[in-house]
Scaffold this motif. Sequence first.
Motif, PDB file in Angstrom:
ATOM      1  N   SER A 195       0.832  -1.207   0.000  1.00 17.77           N
ATOM      2  CA  SER A 195       0.000   0.000   0.000  1.00 17.77           C
ATOM      3  C   SER A 195       0.864   1.253   0.000  1.00 17.77           C
ATOM      4  CB  SER A 195      -0.952   0.002   1.200  1.00 17.77           C
ATOM      5  OG  SER A 195      -0.246   0.079   2.418  1.00 17.77           O
ATOM      6  N   ALA A 196       2.003   1.206   0.689  1.00 14.20           N
ATOM      7  CA  ALA A 196       2.909   2.348   0.698  1.00 14.20           C
ATOM      8  C   ALA A 196       3.446   2.619  -0.705  1.00 14.20           C
ATOM      9  CB  ALA A 196       4.057   2.108   1.668  1.00 14.20           C
ATOM     10  N   VAL A 197       3.873   1.567  -1.391  1.00 10.92           N
ATOM     11  CA  VAL A 197       4.389   1.727  -2.748  1.00 10.92           C
ATOM     12  C   VAL A 197       3.272   2.152  -3.701  1.00 10.92           C
ATOM     13  CG1 VAL A 197       5.428   0.499  -4.691  1.00 10.92           C
ATOM     14  CG2 VAL A 197       6.271   0.091  -2.380  1.00 10.92           C
ATOM     15  N   PHE A 198       2.090   1.565  -3.544  1.00 11.66           N
ATOM     16  CA  PHE A 198       0.950   1.878  -4.404  1.00 11.66           C
ATOM     17  C   PHE A 198       0.616   3.371  -4.337  1.00 11.66           C
ATOM     18  CE2 PHE A 198      -3.614   2.471  -4.985  1.00 11.66           C
ATOM     19  CZ  PHE A 198      -3.864   1.773  -6.166  1.00 11.66           C
ATOM     20  N   TYR A 199       0.483   3.900  -3.099  1.00  8.84           N
ATOM     21  CA  TYR A 199       0.116   5.307  -2.971  1.00  8.84           C
ATOM     22  C   TYR A 199       1.286   6.233  -3.279  1.00  8.84           C
ATOM     23  CZ  TYR A 199      -4.529   4.303  -1.248  1.00  8.84           C
ATOM     24  OH  TYR A 199      -5.835   3.892  -1.156  1.00  8.84           O
ATOM     25  N   HIS A 210      -4.728   4.260   8.172  1.00 13.31           N
ATOM     26  CA  HIS A 210      -6.022   3.998   7.554  1.00 13.31           C
ATOM     27  C   HIS A 210      -5.878   3.534   6.106  1.00 13.31           C
ATOM     28  CE1 HIS A 210      -5.287   7.956   5.818  1.00 13.31           C
ATOM     29  NE2 HIS A 210      -6.338   7.830   5.043  1.00 13.31           N
ATOM     30  N   ALA A 211      -4.669   3.604   5.554  1.00 15.11           N
ATOM     31  CA  ALA A 211      -4.467   3.210   4.156  1.00 15.11           C
ATOM     32  C   ALA A 211      -3.646   1.934   4.027  1.00 15.11           C
ATOM     33  CB  ALA A 211      -3.769   4.344   3.396  1.00 15.11           C
ATOM     34  N   TYR A 212      -3.435   1.198   5.094  1.00 13.26           N
ATOM     35  CA  TYR A 212      -2.587   0.015   5.035  1.00 13.26           C
ATOM     36  C   TYR A 212      -3.123  -1.063   4.102  1.00 13.26           C
ATOM     37  CZ  TYR A 212       0.652   1.395   8.736  1.00 13.26           C
ATOM     38  OH  TYR A 212       1.616   2.022   9.466  1.00 13.26           O
ATOM     39  N   SER A 213      -4.444  -1.170   3.990  1.00  9.51           N
ATOM     40  CA  SER A 213      -4.996  -2.220   3.144  1.00  9.51           C
ATOM     41  C   SER A 213      -6.064  -1.723   2.175  1.00  9.51           C
ATOM     42  CB  SER A 213      -5.603  -3.343   4.008  1.00  9.51           C
ATOM     43  OG  SER A 213      -6.619  -2.840   4.848  1.00  9.51           O
ATOM     44  N   ASP A 214      -6.386  -0.450   2.230  1.00  9.04           N
ATOM     45  CA  ASP A 214      -7.427   0.123   1.377  1.00  9.04           C
ATOM     46  C   ASP A 214      -6.770   0.827   0.200  1.00  9.04           C
ATOM     47  OD1 ASP A 214      -9.561   1.346   0.184  1.00  9.04           O
ATOM     48  OD2 ASP A 214     -10.280   2.374   1.988  1.00  9.04           O
ATOM     49  N   LEU A 215      -6.983   0.298  -1.006  1.00  5.17           N
ATOM     50  CA  LEU A 215      -6.365   0.874  -2.197  1.00  5.17           C
ATOM     51  C   LEU A 215      -7.322   1.768  -2.975  1.00  5.17           C
ATOM     52  CD1 LEU A 215      -4.480  -2.275  -3.566  1.00  5.17           C
ATOM     53  CD2 LEU A 215      -3.653  -0.541  -1.962  1.00  5.17           C
ATOM     54  N   SER A 216      -8.482   2.069  -2.415  1.00 11.72           N
ATOM     55  CA  SER A 216      -9.507   2.804  -3.158  1.00 11.72           C
ATOM     56  C   SER A 216      -9.494   4.304  -2.881  1.00 11.72           C
ATOM     57  CB  SER A 216     -10.893   2.253  -2.805  1.00 11.72           C
ATOM     58  OG  SER A 216     -11.219   2.528  -1.444  1.00 11.72           O
TER      59      SER A 216
END
Length: 262
Positions: free
Chosen positions: A108-112, A141-147
């Motif tokens: 998630s860190a790389v994704f965002y 709050h963004a550890y697993s939410d990619l939306s």
Amino acid sequence: MALLCLGLAGLVSGCSALSGEVYYNNVEEARHVMLQQLEEKYHKEFTLTGEERYTFSESEGCYVFRAMFQDEEGLEAQAILGQKKGWIRRVIDAGHIGPFPTKDDTYSAVFYTMKAIREIEPLFEGEPFEKYVICIDNPRHAYSDLSLTLEEFFADEQSFYWLDIVLPDGLTEKEYTDTIFRFYTKLRTEQSLAFELTAYANGTEIFTDYYLEAEGFYPDTTYDDIEDHMSFSYGVPMPEDKWMTWYYRIDEQFLWADEMWW
């Protein structure tokens, strides 16, 4: 039948000797469990890249599996999986985890981070920078939410961009100040998210300041404001190249790692 299954666990597909206390007994099972957990967490398909490490941790009394993985678009991240199911909670309680205690992967860190880079990188085009680095926080709050949109992502904990720029050596103090003021103004007017800007030249830090537009707390920054933040003597040394990167590394998050291995 149960005994037969246990005896043939390493030979027969779908027959496992796993107990209720462990995730895996060997590296093949570790690979399978890691991919399964990642796909359940993010609802995406992943593959391991082959860059991995499977070692026994004397301090934790179990095997630890670390691996690089990638999604279908080729975006790479890192993951870590202890053999024992209670392992992550134990190392958190023991204080062995770094700044992201609930994370066991960096996807998630790389994704965002990549999403943020695509948003802000066009502002760096045409600038006289030798190098630039774009980093972001990864709120819990963004550890697993990619939306999330970037605005939603940055809404928690007042997260912001961490921007490092490296300017050419040998310019005059006025040339450095002019360049930073112009770029700082561009960041403030052509994108809406908060940021911290640090500039390096001649091997040292010559400027750092941040902008957070919250109820006018940080008013419009003038040329004199930028000049006041410039420092051309006794500057902090510029970090080594390995730290001047946007990429999230598992070894920086799990400080107990026995050695750097990526």
